[in-house]
Design an enzyme around this catalytic site. Structure first.
Site, mmCIF file in Angstrom:
data_model
loop_
_atom_site.group_PDB
_atom_site.id
_atom_site.type_symbol
_atom_site.label_atom_id
_atom_site.label_comp_id
_atom_site.label_asym_id
_atom_site.label_seq_id
_atom_site.Cartn_x
_atom_site.Cartn_y
_atom_site.Cartn_z
ATOM 1 N N ASN A 9 65.186 33.649 -6.487
ATOM 2 C CA ASN A 9 63.932 34.383 -6.313
ATOM 3 C C ASN A 9 62.792 33.409 -6.597
ATOM 4 O O ASN A 9 62.500 33.119 -7.754
ATOM 5 C CB ASN A 9 63.906 35.572 -7.298
ATOM 6 C CG ASN A 9 62.591 36.330 -7.254
ATOM 7 O OD1 ASN A 9 61.769 36.116 -6.360
ATOM 8 N ND2 ASN A 9 62.389 37.220 -8.218
ATOM 9 N N LYS A 11 59.662 33.764 -6.096
ATOM 10 C CA LYS A 11 58.391 34.409 -6.489
ATOM 11 C C LYS A 11 57.235 33.739 -5.751
ATOM 12 O O LYS A 11 57.385 33.403 -4.576
ATOM 13 C CB LYS A 11 58.244 34.371 -8.017
ATOM 14 C CG LYS A 11 59.502 34.892 -8.728
ATOM 15 C CD LYS A 11 59.346 35.060 -10.205
ATOM 16 C CE LYS A 11 60.639 35.576 -10.814
ATOM 17 N NZ LYS A 11 60.538 35.874 -12.222
ATOM 18 N N HIS A 97 61.691 44.812 -8.280
ATOM 19 C CA HIS A 97 61.662 43.785 -9.335
ATOM 20 C C HIS A 97 60.645 44.221 -10.401
ATOM 21 O O HIS A 97 59.611 44.806 -10.089
ATOM 22 C CB HIS A 97 61.274 42.434 -8.730
ATOM 23 C CG HIS A 97 61.440 41.304 -9.697
ATOM 24 N ND1 HIS A 97 60.532 41.066 -10.704
ATOM 25 C CD2 HIS A 97 62.421 40.387 -9.847
ATOM 26 C CE1 HIS A 97 60.964 40.032 -11.423
ATOM 27 N NE2 HIS A 97 62.099 39.598 -10.918
ATOM 28 N N GLU A 99 58.470 42.702 -11.986
ATOM 29 C CA GLU A 99 57.093 42.205 -11.797
ATOM 30 C C GLU A 99 56.342 43.081 -10.803
ATOM 31 O O GLU A 99 55.128 43.252 -10.913
ATOM 32 C CB GLU A 99 57.129 40.732 -11.336
ATOM 33 C CG GLU A 99 57.477 39.816 -12.502
ATOM 34 C CD GLU A 99 58.138 38.504 -12.119
ATOM 35 O OE1 GLU A 99 58.117 38.131 -10.929
ATOM 36 O OE2 GLU A 99 58.686 37.845 -13.017
ATOM 37 N N GLU A 168 68.425 43.230 -14.869
ATOM 38 C CA GLU A 168 67.554 42.189 -15.410
ATOM 39 C C GLU A 168 66.815 42.740 -16.626
ATOM 40 O O GLU A 168 65.795 43.433 -16.476
ATOM 41 C CB GLU A 168 66.511 41.782 -14.360
ATOM 42 C CG GLU A 168 67.078 41.120 -13.138
ATOM 43 C CD GLU A 168 66.053 40.188 -12.497
ATOM 44 O OE1 GLU A 168 66.311 38.989 -12.449
ATOM 45 O OE2 GLU A 168 64.990 40.662 -12.078
ATOM 46 N N GLY A 174 61.962 35.030 -17.419
ATOM 47 C CA GLY A 174 60.959 33.974 -17.572
ATOM 48 C C GLY A 174 60.660 33.610 -19.013
ATOM 49 O O GLY A 174 59.682 32.932 -19.299
ATOM 50 N N SER A 213 66.433 34.423 -17.091
ATOM 51 C CA SER A 213 66.600 33.083 -17.669
ATOM 52 C C SER A 213 67.981 32.477 -17.432
ATOM 53 O O SER A 213 68.520 31.794 -18.296
ATOM 54 C CB SER A 213 66.266 33.099 -19.166
ATOM 55 O OG SER A 213 64.900 33.400 -19.346
ATOM 56 N N GLY A 235 63.069 30.944 -12.298
ATOM 57 C CA GLY A 235 62.588 29.589 -12.590
ATOM 58 C C GLY A 235 63.559 28.481 -12.199
ATOM 59 O O GLY A 235 63.182 27.503 -11.538
HETATM 60 P P1 PGA Z 1 63.903 33.922 -14.482
HETATM 61 O O1 PGA Z 1 63.522 35.097 -13.464
HETATM 62 O O2 PGA Z 1 65.224 33.349 -14.036
HETATM 63 O O3 PGA Z 1 62.783 32.931 -14.379
HETATM 64 O O4 PGA Z 1 64.002 34.546 -15.833
HETATM 65 C C1 PGA Z 1 64.508 35.977 -12.982
HETATM 66 C C2 PGA Z 1 63.863 37.025 -12.111
HETATM 67 O O5 PGA Z 1 62.723 37.415 -12.380
HETATM 68 O O6 PGA Z 1 64.458 37.495 -11.125
#
Ligand code: PGA
Length: 251
Positions: A9, A11, A97, A99, A168, A174, A213, A235
């Site tokens: 992803n 983003k 998601h 976010e 998640e 993140g 993460s 990330g």
């Molecule tokens: P992250 O994000 O691996 O940076 O924690 C995962 C996600 O938001 O799908």
């Protein structure tokens, strides 16, 4: 046996030259590797779907959108439909998601409508669910997840067998904070048992992937867990060699 899915992803990241370098590193790294039914999915910003569609030629790499509209067409400025994602070669799309739920006020109803639209366009929705740290600390995790699942089961009825579920935990997104393998295992097994109550055959087939993460250092142990059917990576999916290690983890 459920196969594993590894989803990147991106983003709000990527640009023309980064995408080219990433696609070339990934294609080179995966060439002639037996991925044993493992699927790799890249979800870039929509404007780069066409570019990546032309670059990611390995047969185990697929494209995904990061979101789609809960409407099919019409006066909805800025929105992208499932049919449009399909035109650009997407096989998957992320839905709900955290976010988007937080920043764009996506409600559970919208998430269900988006997932239904994706399926009718021939795309598999990857539906994200998860609890906040506060909810977990107050012992509300199962209630929160149960509500999110219930909305899917009721809203999607016979289409529930066409989704991927992504667990998640919001506190792990993140933050560098990953759920331990035991924590993830416990939640994934419990999630599957909730679906078993509805339909054991669907529960057995349902891919439940983990996100939050994920990195090269913890991918293999997470993928070893029987009820973890893949990873949703933010990330770490922006670093080509790291994402490649995640794609190959535990093979
Ligand atoms: P992250 O994000 O691996 O940076 O924690 C995962 C996600 O938001 O799908």
């Amino acid at each position: 046996m459920r196969s594993k899915i590894i989803i990147a992803n991106w983003k709000l990241n990527g640009n023309w030259s980064f995408n080219e370098e990433f696609a070339s590193a990934l294609s080179k790294g995966l060439k002639e590797i037996d991925l044993k039914d493992r699927q790799i999915v890249i979800c870039p910003p929509n404007v780069y779907l066409q570019q990546l569609n032309g670059l990611l030629l390995e047969k185990s790499i697929f494209l995904g959108g990061q979101d789609l509209s809960d409407e099919l067409s019409g006066a909805y400025t800025g929105e992208i439909s499932g049919a449009m994602l399909k035109d650009f070669g997407c096989r998957y799309v992320l839905v709900g998601h955290s976010e988007r739920r937080a920043r764009h006020f996506e409600t559970t109803d919208m998430v269900v409508r988006k997932a239904v639209n994706a399926i009718s366009a021939g795309i598999t929705p990857v539906i994200c669910i998860g609890e906040t740290l506060e909810q977990r600390q107050k012992g509300l995790m199962k209630d929160v997840l149960s509500d999110q699942i219930q909305a899917l089961v009721v809203g999607m009825t016979d289409q529930i067998d066409s989704i991927v579920l992504a667990y998640e935990p919001l506190w792990a997104i993140g933050t560098g904070e990953t759920a331990t393998v035991e924590e993830a295992q416990e939640v994934h097994t419990w999630l599957r048992s909730e679906f078993e109550k509805v339909n054991p055959a669907i529960a057995e087939k349902l891919p439940i992937i983990y996100g939050g993460s994920v990195k090269a250092g913890n991918a293999a142990e997470l993928l070893q867990v029987a009820d973890i059917d893949g990873l949703l990576v933010g990330g770490a999916s922006l670093v080509p060699h790291e994402f490649l290690s995640i794609c190959l983890a535990g093979l």
